[in-house]
Design an enzyme around this catalytic site. Structure first.
Site, PDB file in Angstrom:
ATOM      1  N   LYS A  33       0.835  -1.201   0.000  1.00  0.00           N
ATOM      2  CA  LYS A  33       0.000   0.000   0.000  1.00  0.00           C
ATOM      3  C   LYS A  33       0.871   1.252   0.000  1.00  0.00           C
ATOM      4  O   LYS A  33       0.615   2.207  -0.742  1.00  0.00           O
ATOM      5  CB  LYS A  33      -0.914   0.026   1.219  1.00  0.00           C
ATOM      6  CG  LYS A  33      -1.802   1.265   1.295  1.00  0.00           C
ATOM      7  CD  LYS A  33      -2.473   1.436   2.640  1.00  0.00           C
ATOM      8  CE  LYS A  33      -1.520   1.961   3.686  1.00  0.00           C
ATOM      9  NZ  LYS A  33      -2.198   2.348   4.944  1.00  0.00           N
ATOM     10  N   SER A  34       1.905   1.263   0.833  1.00  0.00           N
ATOM     11  CA  SER A  34       2.768   2.438   0.955  1.00  0.00           C
ATOM     12  C   SER A  34       3.427   2.778  -0.381  1.00  0.00           C
ATOM     13  O   SER A  34       3.469   3.944  -0.793  1.00  0.00           O
ATOM     14  CB  SER A  34       3.849   2.191   2.014  1.00  0.00           C
ATOM     15  OG  SER A  34       3.270   1.952   3.272  1.00  0.00           O
ATOM     16  N   ASN A 102     -11.181   6.475   5.209  1.00  0.00           N
ATOM     17  CA  ASN A 102     -10.252   6.521   6.349  1.00  0.00           C
ATOM     18  C   ASN A 102      -8.826   6.251   5.885  1.00  0.00           C
ATOM     19  O   ASN A 102      -8.040   5.618   6.587  1.00  0.00           O
ATOM     20  CB  ASN A 102     -10.681   5.494   7.409  1.00  0.00           C
ATOM     21  CG  ASN A 102      -9.975   5.714   8.736  1.00  0.00           C
ATOM     22  OD1 ASN A 102      -9.416   6.771   8.997  1.00  0.00           O
ATOM     23  ND2 ASN A 102      -9.991   4.705   9.583  1.00  0.00           N
ATOM     24  N   GLY A 104      -5.439   7.400   5.553  1.00  0.00           N
ATOM     25  CA  GLY A 104      -4.535   8.432   6.052  1.00  0.00           C
ATOM     26  C   GLY A 104      -3.452   8.800   5.062  1.00  0.00           C
ATOM     27  O   GLY A 104      -3.125   9.980   4.894  1.00  0.00           O
ATOM     28  N   GLN A 179       4.239  10.518   7.620  1.00  0.00           N
ATOM     29  CA  GLN A 179       3.603  10.848   6.338  1.00  0.00           C
ATOM     30  C   GLN A 179       3.591  12.353   6.079  1.00  0.00           C
ATOM     31  O   GLN A 179       3.554  12.772   4.918  1.00  0.00           O
ATOM     32  CB  GLN A 179       2.182  10.296   6.300  1.00  0.00           C
ATOM     33  CG  GLN A 179       2.140   8.776   6.218  1.00  0.00           C
ATOM     34  CD  GLN A 179       0.729   8.220   6.322  1.00  0.00           C
ATOM     35  OE1 GLN A 179      -0.241   8.969   6.455  1.00  0.00           O
ATOM     36  NE2 GLN A 179       0.613   6.908   6.273  1.00  0.00           N
ATOM     37  N   GLU A 331      -6.107   4.048  12.393  1.00  0.00           N
ATOM     38  CA  GLU A 331      -7.516   3.882  12.030  1.00  0.00           C
ATOM     39  C   GLU A 331      -8.416   3.815  13.254  1.00  0.00           C
ATOM     40  O   GLU A 331      -9.599   4.155  13.202  1.00  0.00           O
ATOM     41  CB  GLU A 331      -7.687   2.633  11.163  1.00  0.00           C
ATOM     42  CG  GLU A 331      -7.281   2.811   9.719  1.00  0.00           C
ATOM     43  CD  GLU A 331      -5.784   2.730   9.465  1.00  0.00           C
ATOM     44  OE1 GLU A 331      -5.380   2.611   8.304  1.00  0.00           O
ATOM     45  OE2 GLU A 331      -4.997   2.777  10.444  1.00  0.00           O
ATOM     46  N   ARG A 334      -5.178   1.827  18.420  1.00  0.00           N
ATOM     47  CA  ARG A 334      -4.790   0.419  18.334  1.00  0.00           C
ATOM     48  C   ARG A 334      -4.243  -0.124  19.657  1.00  0.00           C
ATOM     49  O   ARG A 334      -4.342  -1.326  19.922  1.00  0.00           O
ATOM     50  CB  ARG A 334      -3.763   0.213  17.214  1.00  0.00           C
ATOM     51  CG  ARG A 334      -4.404   0.279  15.831  1.00  0.00           C
ATOM     52  CD  ARG A 334      -3.415   0.041  14.721  1.00  0.00           C
ATOM     53  NE  ARG A 334      -4.100   0.099  13.419  1.00  0.00           N
ATOM     54  CZ  ARG A 334      -3.482   0.277  12.267  1.00  0.00           C
ATOM     55  NH1 ARG A 334      -2.164   0.443  12.233  1.00  0.00           N
ATOM     56  NH2 ARG A 334      -4.176   0.318  11.141  1.00  0.00           N
ATOM     57  N   ARG A 382      -6.071  -3.979  10.562  1.00  0.00           N
ATOM     58  CA  ARG A 382      -4.961  -4.633  11.261  1.00  0.00           C
ATOM     59  C   ARG A 382      -5.430  -5.338  12.535  1.00  0.00           C
ATOM     60  O   ARG A 382      -4.887  -6.393  12.896  1.00  0.00           O
ATOM     61  CB  ARG A 382      -3.855  -3.631  11.562  1.00  0.00           C
ATOM     62  CG  ARG A 382      -3.346  -2.934  10.299  1.00  0.00           C
ATOM     63  CD  ARG A 382      -1.851  -2.810  10.226  1.00  0.00           C
ATOM     64  NE  ARG A 382      -1.480  -2.188   8.946  1.00  0.00           N
ATOM     65  CZ  ARG A 382      -1.328  -2.848   7.815  1.00  0.00           C
ATOM     66  NH1 ARG A 382      -1.488  -4.152   7.783  1.00  0.00           N
ATOM     67  NH2 ARG A 382      -1.001  -2.207   6.701  1.00  0.00           N
ATOM     68  N   LYS A 407      -9.359  -2.709   3.279  1.00  0.00           N
ATOM     69  CA  LYS A 407      -8.543  -1.494   3.286  1.00  0.00           C
ATOM     70  C   LYS A 407      -7.156  -1.746   2.711  1.00  0.00           C
ATOM     71  O   LYS A 407      -6.610  -0.891   2.005  1.00  0.00           O
ATOM     72  CB  LYS A 407      -8.453  -0.954   4.718  1.00  0.00           C
ATOM     73  CG  LYS A 407      -7.722   0.366   4.847  1.00  0.00           C
ATOM     74  CD  LYS A 407      -7.824   0.872   6.268  1.00  0.00           C
ATOM     75  CE  LYS A 407      -6.979   2.122   6.476  1.00  0.00           C
ATOM     76  NZ  LYS A 407      -7.470   3.284   5.719  1.00  0.00           N
TER      77      LYS A 407
END
Length: 427
Positions: A33-34, A102, A104, A179, A331, A334, A382, A407
């Site tokens: 994803k990154s 959601n 980020g 980020q 998200e 956690r 996650r 996601k």
């Protein structure tokens, strides 16, 4: 290809049936994803056609693709995991607000590059995103002369772009998220005068993701210069590039954990030690199970902490996780979600001590005869995936809203089926 978000089935559950025998098999982990979202941004800022292979197509990358399309970037699929991006090197103002759920990564990156638009860009997200902070990035952009309106310190926000920015130097507080730094670095070459990006604190979580950004910028033709507390980037243009995304290391941690917990062997098609993502560094730690260290500093592999925390429950001793305070603004919170889920398995299994999480793995969990352990995923991918690992060794682990894995790992439950793990779904 349909890019609508995965349906939210928050009232449904999946029960992972106990599977203590060794898990064997060969599967393919989705693309990172990154790296997918970074490559999409850099291809969109390039002039010409870029081909991105082995991309991740998930909720988080779908909203990025849709948003870039609204900003005038032509994106098409030549296969389910290959994207062709045709861009002019400039972005246009979208004719509607950009909704990012959601996501980020997408929200922070698009907030920064929206200042390159000549016009207004409105960015919003779901209720979870509206509670995730973005003010450090807003303050940094404002210091560069960018007009940003953000009333709550979290989305929604509006960027009134004027086609670029003139500021020469920016200082960023990156303690909440690396980020923010990556967003500014990817924006930097487009400044009239270039840009020096300085960090206010040398020690930040997720530093490896900044290195990931710098490496990908180089692949797209931009040079950067490291300085004492940051980087300087001269005015330059990105070059359209063909790029292959490596498998997602955060997603791979669940597969590596399945191997370690059951004594199995699963081929994911690549060498973990050759992967560049920060979470890949936990491969050796996972392989050491059950001999984890007494204290694990998770600051540089935060997305892997949920995996390690559930594994810690079976290590035979207490284990403390430190450097994880940023997990409170992911998200979901956690740290709290992990403590809650672990204590649903056994009321004394975990506790929060400040921003540390302590997992008491010296409890005899395998002797429990509880066939009704309900885990609230908090709609966090996650949390859902990490607690599936507990279900391999314990009876009756049921996870609310299994669809939230869309996601980042849309076919996660199908992958478990491929590996012989049985699942039961219920409303």
């Amino acid at each position: 290809m349909e890019l609508s978000s995965h349906a939210n089935s928050s009232s449904s559950y999946v029960t992972v049936l106990k599977h203590p025998q060794p898990i064997q098999g060969s599967i393919r982990v989705p693309g990172s994803k990154s790296l997918t979202n970074r490559a999409l941004v850099l291809a969109a800022l390039s002039k010409g056609k870029s081909t991105l292979q082995h991309v991740l197509l998930s909720d988080d990358t779908k909203v990025m693709i849709t948003a870039l399309g609204l900003m005038g970037v032509e994106i098409s699929f030549s296969s389910p995991t290959t994207i062709e991006v045709i861009a002019t090197g400039s972005l246009k103002a979208p004719d509607q607000p950009i909704f990012l759920g959601n996501a980020g990564t997408a929200t922070r990156f698009l907030t920064a590059i929206s200042c390159l638009v000549d016009g207004s860009v409105a960015i919003d997200g779901d209720d979870y995103m509206r509670a995730r902070p973005i003010m450090p990035l807003v303050d940094a952009l404002t210091s560069l002369g960018v007009d940003v309106t953000c009333k709550t310190g979290c989305p929604p926000l509006t960027i009134n772009g004027r086609g670029g920015f003139d500021g020469k130097e920016v200082s960023i507080d990156a303690n909440l998220s690396s980020q923010y730094v990556s967003a500014l670095l990817m924006l930097a070459p487009n400044g009239t005068n270039g840009l020096k990006v300085a960090m206010q604190d040398d020690h930040i979580g997720g530093r490896g993701y900044i290195d990931l950004t710098l490496d990908l910028m180089q692949k797209f033709g931009v040079t950067t210069k490291a300085e004492d507390n940051g980087w300087s980037i001269e005015p330059q243009s990105y070059s359209a590039t063909d790029y292959q995304v490596e498998p997602d290391a955060s997603s791979a941690t669940y597969i590596w954990a399945m191997e370690a917990l059951t004594g199995g062997q699963i081929d994911i098609g690549c060498d973990p030690r050759a992967m560049t993502q920060p979470d890949a560094r936990v491969f050796d730690l996972i392989q050491s199970f059950p001999d984890f260290p007494d204290v694990i500093d998770g600051s540089q592999f935060q997305d892997a902490v949920p995996t390690l925390a559930v594994m810690a429950a079976f290590c035979g001793k207490p284990i403390r996780f430190t450097g994880i305070e940023n997990l409170r603004v992911k998200e979901c919170d956690r740290i709290s979600a992990l403590r809650e889920g672990l204590c649903n398995i056994h009321p004394k299994l975990a506790e929060e001590q400040g921003d540390d999480l302590v997992v008491y793995g010296d409890l005899d969990l395998k002797s429990l005869a509880n066939d009704n352990v309900l885990i609230d995923s908090k709609d966090d991918h996650r949390i859902a995936m990490c607690f599936s690992l507990a279900g391999l060794l314990l009876d009756g682990i049921s996870i609310r809203n299994p669809d939230c894995v869309a996601k980042t790992y849309p076919n996660y439950w199908e992958t478990l089926n491929e590996l012989g793990v049985e699942l039961v779904y219920s409303a």
